[in-house]
Design an enzyme around this catalytic site. Structure first.
Site, PDB file in Angstrom:
ATOM      1  N   ASP A  32      68.271 -20.023  15.857  1.00 52.33           N
ATOM      2  CA  ASP A  32      67.807 -18.892  16.659  1.00 52.33           C
ATOM      3  C   ASP A  32      68.589 -17.624  16.323  1.00 52.33           C
ATOM      4  OD1 ASP A  32      66.285 -17.626  18.569  1.00 52.33           O
ATOM      5  OD2 ASP A  32      67.561 -18.190  20.240  1.00 52.33           O
ATOM      6  N   ASN A  34      55.822 -19.937  18.559  1.00 50.97           N
ATOM      7  CA  ASN A  34      55.950 -18.897  17.538  1.00 50.97           C
ATOM      8  C   ASN A  34      54.635 -18.204  17.209  1.00 50.97           C
ATOM      9  OD1 ASN A  34      58.582 -20.524  15.579  1.00 50.97           O
ATOM     10  ND2 ASN A  34      58.712 -19.021  17.232  1.00 50.97           N
TER      11      ASN A  34
END
Length: 242
Positions: free
Chosen positions: A28, A76
């Site tokens: 991340d 996503n």
């Protein structure tokens, strides 16, 4: 090789004990890394891919048996179109420039968990080619979680379990994991998330029940060998205190 060194305080040596069999990482912070540098978010994803390559090399050198990388989540798809398109095609960039030869030399096996049906056929072929070419390797296994969501995995596992089970009493904590994507491998010993966020974000929800969770402030493109070694050493400290 770092495995089986002695007296150095490195993960895997006699002083600190064995490295974990299975490490899972939530990579991340790529976008924030790029924005901080005045770059497009796609530049952060490219830098993150380079960090991913180095992490694979380090884990293999340390003797990790299984590495699971959260490469593309089901959430996503909600990102800006340009960024999604870049992420979807990133496997093509990853599996070039000699990386396949390196994977073969290192005896690393590639696997994929998640639903690839939403990816372009050409990208599915790139991924499948990597899976097929490395299928005979017997060293570390790298799971790429692609279009993966922990809740979706649990739903499909429950459906398959019900179809295959004659009696509800046959569904147990011991039998259920055989319906998960990761059924061939042990549950992760250590789950790492970079960038300072402190949540699982739908990643390996069942498999992480007993894992040690480690949240690191470093943005993923800056995550390197030293960060990984420190995480493993902290895991050993936690185990000793338990």
């Amino acid at each position: 090789m770092l495995t089986n060194s002695s007296g150095s305080g490195e993960p895997g040596d006699k002083k600190t004990g064995a490295v974990p069999d299975h490490i899972a990482i939530m990579m991340d912070g790529n976008g924030r890394w790029a924005v901080k540098r005045g770059l497009p978010r796609t530049a952060g994803h490219y830098a993150g891919m380079l960090a991913m390559k180095e992490t694979i090399r380090t884990c293999n050198a340390l003797g990790v048996k299984c590495l699971t990388l959260y490469a593309f989540s089901t959430e996503n798809w909600k990102r800006p179109r340009e960024e999604v398109q870049y992420l979807v095609h990133l496997p093509r960039l990853f599996f070039q420039d000699g990386i396949m030869e390196e994977l073969m030399r290192s005896d690393i096996r590639i696997k994929c968990i998640g639903d690839l049906s939403g990816f372009p056929e050409s990208i599915r072929q790139v991924i499948q080619n990597a899976i097929d070419r490395t299928s005979g390797n017997t060293g570390m296994v790298v799971h790429f979680a692609m279009n993966y969501g922990g809740r979706a995995e649990l739903v499909q596992a429950i459906k398959a379990c019900i179809r295959d089970t004659a009696s509800m009493e046959d569904i147990t904590e011991q039998s259920f994991p055989s319906y998960l994507y990761t059924k061939e491998w042990s549950e992760p010993d250590l789950v790492i998330r970079t960038s300072g966020e402190r949540r699982l974000s739908n990643f390996l929800l069942w498999q992480s029940a007993k894992a040690e969770l480690m949240f690191i402030d470093t943005l993923w493109p800056d995550f390197d060998e030293n960060h990984l070694k420190r995480a493993i050493l902290e895991l050993e400290e936690r185990r000793r205190r338990a």
